[in-house]
Write a protein that holds these residues in place. Structure first.
Motif, mmCIF file in Angstrom:
data_model
loop_
_atom_site.group_PDB
_atom_site.id
_atom_site.type_symbol
_atom_site.label_atom_id
_atom_site.label_comp_id
_atom_site.label_asym_id
_atom_site.label_seq_id
_atom_site.Cartn_x
_atom_site.Cartn_y
_atom_site.Cartn_z
ATOM 1 N N ALA A 118 0.812 -1.303 -0.219
ATOM 2 C CA ALA A 118 0.333 0.012 -0.315
ATOM 3 C C ALA A 118 1.398 1.471 -0.157
ATOM 4 C CB ALA A 118 -0.347 0.250 1.349
ATOM 5 N N LEU A 119 2.061 1.084 0.017
ATOM 6 C CA LEU A 119 3.123 2.394 0.158
ATOM 7 C C LEU A 119 3.465 3.217 -0.806
ATOM 8 C CD1 LEU A 119 5.366 1.157 3.021
ATOM 9 C CD2 LEU A 119 3.906 2.370 3.479
ATOM 10 N N PRO A 120 3.776 4.065 -0.756
ATOM 11 C CA PRO A 120 3.712 5.024 -2.276
ATOM 12 C C PRO A 120 5.364 4.577 -2.761
ATOM 13 C CG PRO A 120 2.590 6.707 -1.008
ATOM 14 C CD PRO A 120 2.871 5.351 -0.183
ATOM 15 N N ALA A 121 5.846 4.995 -3.926
ATOM 16 C CA ALA A 121 6.694 4.059 -4.491
ATOM 17 C C ALA A 121 7.818 4.949 -3.677
ATOM 18 C CB ALA A 121 7.415 4.536 -5.277
ATOM 19 N N ALA A 122 8.267 5.981 -3.122
ATOM 20 C CA ALA A 122 9.032 7.089 -2.540
ATOM 21 C C ALA A 122 9.470 6.685 -1.032
ATOM 22 C CB ALA A 122 9.221 8.676 -2.682
ATOM 23 N N ASP A 123 7.684 6.177 -0.164
ATOM 24 C CA ASP A 123 7.960 5.730 1.045
ATOM 25 C C ASP A 123 8.713 4.345 1.040
ATOM 26 O OD1 ASP A 123 6.508 7.708 2.498
ATOM 27 O OD2 ASP A 123 5.434 7.773 0.379
ATOM 28 N N LEU A 124 8.380 3.339 0.068
ATOM 29 C CA LEU A 124 8.578 2.073 0.094
ATOM 30 C C LEU A 124 9.924 2.355 0.385
ATOM 31 C CD1 LEU A 124 8.077 -1.069 0.477
ATOM 32 C CD2 LEU A 124 8.122 -0.616 -2.180
ATOM 33 N N GLY A 125 10.223 2.829 -0.625
ATOM 34 C CA GLY A 125 11.823 3.390 -1.071
ATOM 35 C C GLY A 125 12.657 3.909 0.424
ATOM 36 N N LEU A 126 12.273 4.085 1.601
ATOM 37 C CA LEU A 126 12.817 4.279 2.682
ATOM 38 C C LEU A 126 13.816 2.836 3.650
ATOM 39 C CD1 LEU A 126 10.819 7.574 3.737
ATOM 40 C CD2 LEU A 126 12.701 7.265 2.742
ATOM 41 N N LEU A 127 12.333 2.004 3.164
ATOM 42 C CA LEU A 127 12.564 1.235 3.496
ATOM 43 C C LEU A 127 13.210 -0.634 2.539
ATOM 44 C CD1 LEU A 127 8.537 0.411 5.175
ATOM 45 C CD2 LEU A 127 10.335 1.010 6.089
ATOM 46 N N ALA A 128 12.562 -0.270 1.585
ATOM 47 C CA ALA A 128 13.578 -1.105 0.779
ATOM 48 C C ALA A 128 14.892 -2.147 1.289
ATOM 49 C CB ALA A 128 13.185 -0.670 -1.192
ATOM 50 N N PRO A 129 16.049 -0.495 0.983
ATOM 51 C CA PRO A 129 17.871 -1.016 0.897
ATOM 52 C C PRO A 129 18.278 -1.797 2.603
ATOM 53 C CG PRO A 129 17.237 1.659 0.328
ATOM 54 C CD PRO A 129 16.017 1.165 1.083
ATOM 55 N N GLU A 130 16.794 -1.830 3.675
ATOM 56 C CA GLU A 130 17.195 -2.829 4.593
ATOM 57 C C GLU A 130 16.066 -3.792 4.743
ATOM 58 O OE1 GLU A 130 19.263 -1.586 6.565
ATOM 59 O OE2 GLU A 130 19.941 0.142 5.521
ATOM 60 N N LEU A 131 15.135 -4.059 3.599
ATOM 61 C CA LEU A 131 14.973 -5.329 3.753
ATOM 62 C C LEU A 131 14.712 -6.244 3.421
ATOM 63 C CD1 LEU A 131 11.091 -3.615 2.450
ATOM 64 C CD2 LEU A 131 11.770 -4.112 4.845
#
Length: 249
Positions: free
Chosen positions: A14-27
């Motif tokens: 459900a997250l917008p791309a920019a907000d998911l981008g805050l998490l993606a490098p650490e997932l």
């Protein structure tokens, strides 16, 4: 982060791309092994976990060794998000009941992204609301409804999350989830087999007939499911689906 096709966590999706981008490098993608303890009461929360598949039960551990399940978590939720409210030991134990996969992020990294992103905070709010519904209705159900109806409800909860009629459960696991003796579970299983609600039981697996089992379960299963879907539906317009190549969530 590489996400396998065909699975996904609804909160991350459900997250917008920019907000998911805050998490993606650490997932990082991790396996959820059956019976694994992903969070233990009394321990500090080190990771926040977003299941893509499988099922996790949230367990309350009593001082005398008894346990009872208070909620179920699958791809609609997360484990460890309460840590954003402050550093404190986990109050519950989370156990994998059906194997699957999850995205995992260090709690400290998640807290940083949480503080920067209104969309992530809103996703966590959705999860908190859904969990509160389970806890409220589940508490009333445990106090007021017969154990056979509660067992049917829990079997259907797990079926909703694994999307299969064969559930990876033992009678011992069911006794822990329901907070009853193993002999009680054995008697209830015999009754449900006689009614056709349970088709078969093999070592570590229970095959159910969902429609017949639904006739035995209390109304709490449907009430919880409808309430949770309503929460997601009401909030769908607030945080739009993510892009960035992750539309197959």
């Amino acid at each position: 982060m590489t996400i396998p096709n065909g699975i996904g966590n609804r909160l991350l999706a459900a997250l917008p791309a920019a907000d998911l981008g805050l998490l993606a490098p650490e997932l990082e993608m991790v396996a959820l092994d059956r019976d694994a303890i992903v969070s233990r009461a009394g321990d500090q929360t080190e990771h926040v976990l977003f299941p893509h598949s499988g099922a996790i039960s949230v367990m309350i551990d009593m001082a005398n060794g008894q346990t009872v399940a208070s909620a179920a978590i699958g791809r609609e939720g997360a484990v460890g998000t309460l840590s954003v409210l402050g550093s404190s030991p986990a109050a519950v134990t989370a156990i994998v009941r059906a194997a699957g996969t999850a995205s995992r992020i260090p709690a400290s990294r998640f807290h940083t992204a949480f503080s920067r992103s209104p969309a992530i905070r809103h996703a966590v709010q959705i999860h908190f609301k859904a969990m509160l519904i389970q806890l409220q209705i589940g508490g009333a159900c445990n106090a007021l409804h017969p154990v056979q109806a509660r067992m049917a409800r829990w079997l259907l909860h797990l079926r909703d999350r694994v999307d299969h009629d064969v559930l990876p459960l033992t009678q011992e696991a069911l006794s822990q989830i329901l907070g009853v003796r193993r002999t009680t579970v054995t008697l209830l299983m015999r009754n449900l087999r006689a009614s056709g609600a349970i088709r078969s039981e093999r070592r570590g697996e229970i095959e159910i007939d969902p429609s017949r089992l639904a006739a035995v379960a209390c109304e709490c299963r449907d009430t919880m499911r409808l309430e949770v879907e309503a929460i997601f539906s009401m909030n769908a317009a607030v945080i739009r689906p993510a892009t960035l190549g992750l539309t197959h969530f």
